[in-house]
Scaffold this motif. Structure first.
Motif, PDB file in Angstrom:
ATOM      1  N   ALA A  12      37.937  27.590  65.525  1.00  0.00           N
ATOM      2  CA  ALA A  12      37.563  28.726  66.357  1.00  0.00           C
ATOM      3  C   ALA A  12      35.566  29.069  66.515  1.00  0.00           C
ATOM      4  CB  ALA A  12      37.291  30.218  65.289  1.00  0.00           C
ATOM      5  N   GLU A  13      35.185  28.495  65.470  1.00  0.00           N
ATOM      6  CA  GLU A  13      34.148  28.233  65.473  1.00  0.00           C
ATOM      7  C   GLU A  13      32.740  27.202  66.351  1.00  0.00           C
ATOM      8  OE1 GLU A  13      34.407  25.740  62.518  1.00  0.00           O
ATOM      9  OE2 GLU A  13      35.058  27.736  62.325  1.00  0.00           O
ATOM     10  N   LYS A  14      34.099  26.263  66.737  1.00  0.00           N
ATOM     11  CA  LYS A  14      33.382  25.197  67.924  1.00  0.00           C
ATOM     12  C   LYS A  14      33.970  25.195  69.276  1.00  0.00           C
ATOM     13  CE  LYS A  14      34.516  21.501  64.795  1.00  0.00           C
ATOM     14  NZ  LYS A  14      34.675  20.350  64.579  1.00  0.00           N
ATOM     15  N   ILE A  15      34.133  27.052  69.086  1.00  0.00           N
ATOM     16  CA  ILE A  15      34.771  27.410  70.791  1.00  0.00           C
ATOM     17  C   ILE A  15      34.101  28.444  71.266  1.00  0.00           C
ATOM     18  CG2 ILE A  15      36.398  28.374  71.591  1.00  0.00           C
ATOM     19  CD1 ILE A  15      38.260  27.605  70.141  1.00  0.00           C
ATOM     20  N   ALA A  16      33.798  28.453  72.578  1.00  0.00           N
ATOM     21  CA  ALA A  16      32.817  29.465  73.812  1.00  0.00           C
ATOM     22  C   ALA A  16      33.982  29.356  74.535  1.00  0.00           C
ATOM     23  CB  ALA A  16      31.675  28.461  73.738  1.00  0.00           C
ATOM     24  N   VAL A  17      33.650  31.483  74.802  1.00  0.00           N
ATOM     25  CA  VAL A  17      35.078  31.828  76.045  1.00  0.00           C
ATOM     26  C   VAL A  17      33.638  31.740  77.321  1.00  0.00           C
ATOM     27  CG1 VAL A  17      35.909  32.884  76.724  1.00  0.00           C
ATOM     28  CG2 VAL A  17      37.116  32.203  74.865  1.00  0.00           C
ATOM     29  N   ILE A  18      33.623  31.679  78.519  1.00  0.00           N
ATOM     30  CA  ILE A  18      32.763  32.132  79.221  1.00  0.00           C
ATOM     31  C   ILE A  18      33.612  33.408  80.352  1.00  0.00           C
ATOM     32  CG2 ILE A  18      31.415  31.567  81.337  1.00  0.00           C
ATOM     33  CD1 ILE A  18      29.633  29.363  79.966  1.00  0.00           C
ATOM     34  N   ASP A  19      33.336  34.270  79.926  1.00  0.00           N
ATOM     35  CA  ASP A  19      35.007  35.019  80.967  1.00  0.00           C
ATOM     36  C   ASP A  19      34.345  35.459  82.026  1.00  0.00           C
ATOM     37  OD1 ASP A  19      36.789  36.761  82.326  1.00  0.00           O
ATOM     38  OD2 ASP A  19      38.057  37.554  80.278  1.00  0.00           O
ATOM     39  N   MET A  20      34.201  35.358  83.482  1.00  0.00           N
ATOM     40  CA  MET A  20      33.727  34.897  84.721  1.00  0.00           C
ATOM     41  C   MET A  20      35.108  36.169  85.695  1.00  0.00           C
ATOM     42  SD  MET A  20      32.740  31.231  85.980  1.00  0.00           S
ATOM     43  CE  MET A  20      32.211  30.259  85.446  1.00  0.00           C
ATOM     44  N   ALA A  21      35.910  36.397  84.972  1.00  0.00           N
ATOM     45  CA  ALA A  21      36.638  37.359  85.346  1.00  0.00           C
ATOM     46  C   ALA A  21      35.896  38.796  86.319  1.00  0.00           C
ATOM     47  CB  ALA A  21      37.908  37.830  84.760  1.00  0.00           C
ATOM     48  N   PRO A  22      36.743  39.637  86.825  1.00  0.00           N
ATOM     49  CA  PRO A  22      36.536  40.733  87.374  1.00  0.00           C
ATOM     50  C   PRO A  22      36.903  42.056  86.674  1.00  0.00           C
ATOM     51  CG  PRO A  22      37.592  39.757  89.658  1.00  0.00           C
ATOM     52  CD  PRO A  22      37.313  38.977  88.349  1.00  0.00           C
ATOM     53  N   ASP A  23      36.738  43.070  86.451  1.00  0.00           N
ATOM     54  CA  ASP A  23      37.651  43.906  86.117  1.00  0.00           C
ATOM     55  C   ASP A  23      38.582  44.084  86.335  1.00  0.00           C
ATOM     56  OD1 ASP A  23      36.085  44.358  82.985  1.00  0.00           O
ATOM     57  OD2 ASP A  23      34.732  46.142  84.060  1.00  0.00           O
ATOM     58  N   LEU A  24      39.838  44.869  86.306  1.00  0.00           N
ATOM     59  CA  LEU A  24      41.491  45.026  87.198  1.00  0.00           C
ATOM     60  C   LEU A  24      40.738  46.032  88.195  1.00  0.00           C
ATOM     61  CD1 LEU A  24      43.565  43.877  86.870  1.00  0.00           C
ATOM     62  CD2 LEU A  24      44.689  46.357  85.226  1.00  0.00           C
TER      63      LEU A  24
ATOM     64  N   ASP B 273      37.847  37.385  66.598  1.00  0.00           N
ATOM     65  CA  ASP B 273      36.822  35.699  65.538  1.00  0.00           C
ATOM     66  C   ASP B 273      36.041  36.212  65.473  1.00  0.00           C
ATOM     67  OD1 ASP B 273      36.342  33.495  64.248  1.00  0.00           O
ATOM     68  OD2 ASP B 273      38.827  33.488  64.672  1.00  0.00           O
ATOM     69  N   ALA B 274      34.925  36.197  64.835  1.00  0.00           N
ATOM     70  CA  ALA B 274      33.791  37.003  64.514  1.00  0.00           C
ATOM     71  C   ALA B 274      32.863  35.124  65.363  1.00  0.00           C
ATOM     72  CB  ALA B 274      32.884  37.521  63.606  1.00  0.00           C
ATOM     73  N   SER B 275      33.639  34.511  64.814  1.00  0.00           N
ATOM     74  CA  SER B 275      33.386  32.811  64.719  1.00  0.00           C
ATOM     75  C   SER B 275      33.149  32.218  66.339  1.00  0.00           C
ATOM     76  CB  SER B 275      33.452  31.039  63.685  1.00  0.00           C
ATOM     77  OG  SER B 275      35.329  31.728  64.297  1.00  0.00           O
ATOM     78  N   LEU B 276      34.100  32.461  66.997  1.00  0.00           N
ATOM     79  CA  LEU B 276      34.345  32.018  68.055  1.00  0.00           C
ATOM     80  C   LEU B 276      32.732  33.271  69.299  1.00  0.00           C
ATOM     81  CD1 LEU B 276      37.137  31.745  70.402  1.00  0.00           C
ATOM     82  CD2 LEU B 276      35.995  33.801  70.630  1.00  0.00           C
ATOM     83  N   LEU B 277      32.367  32.714  70.026  1.00  0.00           N
ATOM     84  CA  LEU B 277      31.199  33.073  70.761  1.00  0.00           C
ATOM     85  C   LEU B 277      31.744  33.278  72.822  1.00  0.00           C
ATOM     86  CD1 LEU B 277      27.806  33.199  71.542  1.00  0.00           C
ATOM     87  CD2 LEU B 277      28.394  31.281  72.934  1.00  0.00           C
TER      88      LEU B 277
END
Length: 172
Positions: free
Chosen positions: A35-47, A60-64
């Motif tokens: 978890a602490e090594k993960i970043a998520v870049i979410d480029m999706a539009p809202d539904l 998970d607080a350690s996930l970016l």
């Protein structure tokens, strides 16, 4: 982990399960203690009209987790010029997320809905951002739902370029 130290691409048409599959893989990584090594870049539009939607990763607080307001250009644009302006606006907003990722880099990067950036963003900027992480799991639209247009042609061309630099490729 099968996806570690690889650039995995998950492709499919609208509502084919790309985000759900990406979320499954993300959960696998979290269960494995990354978890602490993960970043998520979410480029999706809202539904919008039943299409799109953010990833909603596990709490998970350690996930970016990085996201911003994204517009679905082809669903909300009134004409080709407006669609292009919306896509360019999205690309600028997503590049702010890239900057934030560069400031807090992680070894494992998940990207939700890469095609939203590729509609108007810079290919080299996208690859440089991906290369920050040693493991990348990227999902993206690649289908026939949207009519042919200059934006769709560009998106398709850059998705095909992305396919050439990814392994494995999961088609849904």
């Amino acid at each position: 982990m099968a996806y570690l130290n690889k650039r995995t691409l998950i492709l499919g048409d609208v509502k084919s399960g790309k985000t759900a599959r990406t979320l499954e893989i993300l959960r696998e990584f979290i269960r494995a203690g990354y978890a602490e090594k993960i970043a998520v870049i979410d480029m999706a539009p809202d539904l919008t009209g039943g299409i799109g939607g953010k990833m909603t990763p596990p709490d998970d607080a350690s996930l970016l987790y990085l996201t911003t307001t994204i517009t679905a250009p082809r669903l909300t644009g009134v004409d080709e010029a407006h669609i292009r302006r919306l896509a360019a606006q999205n690309a600028r907003a997503i590049e702010v997320l890239f900057d934030r990722f560069r400031q807090d880099p992680r070894e494992i990067l998940f990207v939700n809905d890469a095609s939203l950036y590729l509609q108007a963003g810079d290919w080299c900027t996208f690859l440089k951002m991906l290369n920050i992480a040693s493991t990348q799991i990227v999902n993206s639209y690649y289908g026939r739902t949207f009519p042919d247009s200059p934006l769709t042609q560009r998106e398709t061309r850059l998705m095909q370029a992305l396919m050439k630099v990814c392994n494995p490729i999961i088609s849904l």
